[in-house]
Design a protein around this motif. Structure first.
Motif, short mmCIF file in Angstrom:
data_model
loop_
_atom_site.label_atom_id
_atom_site.label_comp_id
_atom_site.label_asym_id
_atom_site.label_seq_id
_atom_site.Cartn_x
_atom_site.Cartn_y
_atom_site.Cartn_z
N PRO A 1 0.85 -1.07 0.17
CA PRO A 1 0.13 0.02 0.34
C PRO A 1 0.67 1.34 -0.05
CG PRO A 1 -0.82 -1.22 2.20
CD PRO A 1 0.91 -2.21 1.08
N GLU A 2 0.51 1.86 -0.52
CA GLU A 2 0.90 3.91 -0.64
C GLU A 2 0.98 4.22 1.00
OE1 GLU A 2 -0.03 6.05 -3.13
OE2 GLU A 2 0.29 4.77 -5.10
N ASP B 1 2.58 6.92 9.69
CA ASP B 1 2.26 5.95 9.18
C ASP B 1 2.71 4.33 8.51
OD1 ASP B 1 -0.57 5.76 6.88
OD2 ASP B 1 0.71 6.03 4.95
N SER B 2 3.92 5.19 8.35
CA SER B 2 4.47 3.19 7.61
C SER B 2 4.63 2.19 9.11
CB SER B 2 6.26 4.30 6.92
OG SER B 2 6.82 4.91 8.30
N MET B 3 5.25 3.06 10.29
CA MET B 3 5.08 2.06 11.20
C MET B 3 4.22 1.25 11.41
SD MET B 3 7.95 3.36 14.02
CE MET B 3 6.12 4.31 14.88
N GLY B 4 2.50 1.99 11.64
CA GLY B 4 1.55 1.37 11.29
C GLY B 4 0.50 0.53 10.14
N GLU C 1 0.53 -5.10 6.27
CA GLU C 1 0.05 -4.56 4.97
C GLU C 1 1.06 -4.44 4.15
OE1 GLU C 1 -2.63 -1.76 5.14
OE2 GLU C 1 -4.56 -2.94 6.10
N CYS C 2 2.56 -3.41 5.40
CA CYS C 2 3.54 -3.23 4.20
C CYS C 2 4.71 -4.71 4.61
CB CYS C 2 4.26 -1.53 4.46
SG CYS C 2 3.53 -0.10 4.36
N THR C 3 4.93 -4.96 3.47
CA THR C 3 6.23 -5.76 3.49
C THR C 3 7.53 -5.79 3.02
OG1 THR C 3 4.82 -7.61 1.04
CG2 THR C 3 4.11 -8.22 3.61
N ASP C 4 7.62 -4.76 2.05
CA ASP C 4 8.45 -4.71 1.17
C ASP C 4 10.29 -4.35 2.07
OD1 ASP C 4 10.74 -4.00 -1.25
OD2 ASP C 4 10.63 -2.27 -0.16
#
Length: 218
Positions: free
Chosen positions: A23-24, A32-35, A41-44
């Motif tokens: 997700p962006e 936001d990135s930590m959440g 949801e963020c896996t990269d």
């Protein structure tokens, strides 16, 4: 048919599925990135670690302690993730989620084995505090030791670094960073059949909470 034409023929008959992208986020190194990382949801640049061997051979020096920590986490279904620095606000080294019971450690510190070990102990102790609040299946944490047992220099550091509402919990986790047995033993109790409060005498406020929630009798 030459190799180029064969390649085209294969491509023409293949079905391509869209690649699922992360997700962006509104910005890296933000809440936001930590959440996004913490809800998985963020896996990269995020990978699960299941053993000290996944961290690197240099961690073999601490294999006995880490083997115990990972064994307890496995029993408790606590997942350990190593993630890129881009997800963490400021100089955040690690995070424990009371919602998922997983913790996330900043890969930036991977080459510093002593520092990384401290981060693992620190975040692991937050899981112990979570367990002390009755069960990992809630979103509450509890102090394990009386605050009088925490050295003043650690409490001072926690008060300067964290918000007042969490400083007492962080001070305890900071103290655990400097011990090669505290977090290991706490997680082992949490993963056992013995309730935490039967091994660690609860503080008055923790005892009040445990009685109120039905985990202890008076």
């Amino acid at each position: 048919m030459n190799k180029f034409m064969i390649g085209l023929a294969i491509l023409a008959n293949m079905t391509f599925l869209p690649v699922k992208a992360d997700p962006e986020v509104k910005g890296w190194k933000t809440l936001d990135s930590m959440g996004c990382m913490m809800v998985e949801e963020c896996t990269d640049e995020v990978r699960q670690i299941k053993s000290w061997r996944d961290l690197g051979p240099e961690y073999g020096e601490f294999s006995q302690e880490l083997d115990s920590i990972f064994a307890s986490m496995d029993k408790l279904d606590i997942k350990f993730f190593l993630a890129g620095d881009k997800y963490f606000v400021g100089n955040t080294r690690g995070l424990y989620s009371v919602d998922s019971n997983n913790f996330f450690v900043n890969e930036k510190y991977l080459s510093n084995t002593a520092r990384m070990l401290q981060v693992i102990r620190h975040e692991g102790w937050h899981a112990v505090q979570d367990c002390m609040a009755g069960t990992l299946d809630n979103t509450f944490t509890a102090i394990v030791y009386p605050t009088s047992t925490i050295p003043d220099w650690i409490k001072d550091g926690a008060n300067k670094t964290y918000m007042k509402s969490v400083a007492i919990y962080e001070a305890e986790a900071m103290a655990a960073m400097y011990s090669d047995t505290t977090t290991k033993d706490g997680l082992a109790v949490c993963a056992s059949d013995t309730p935490m409060w039967e091994w660690y005498p609860p503080t008055p406020l923790t005892k009040k909470w445990l009685i109120k929630e039905g985990f202890m009798t008076k």
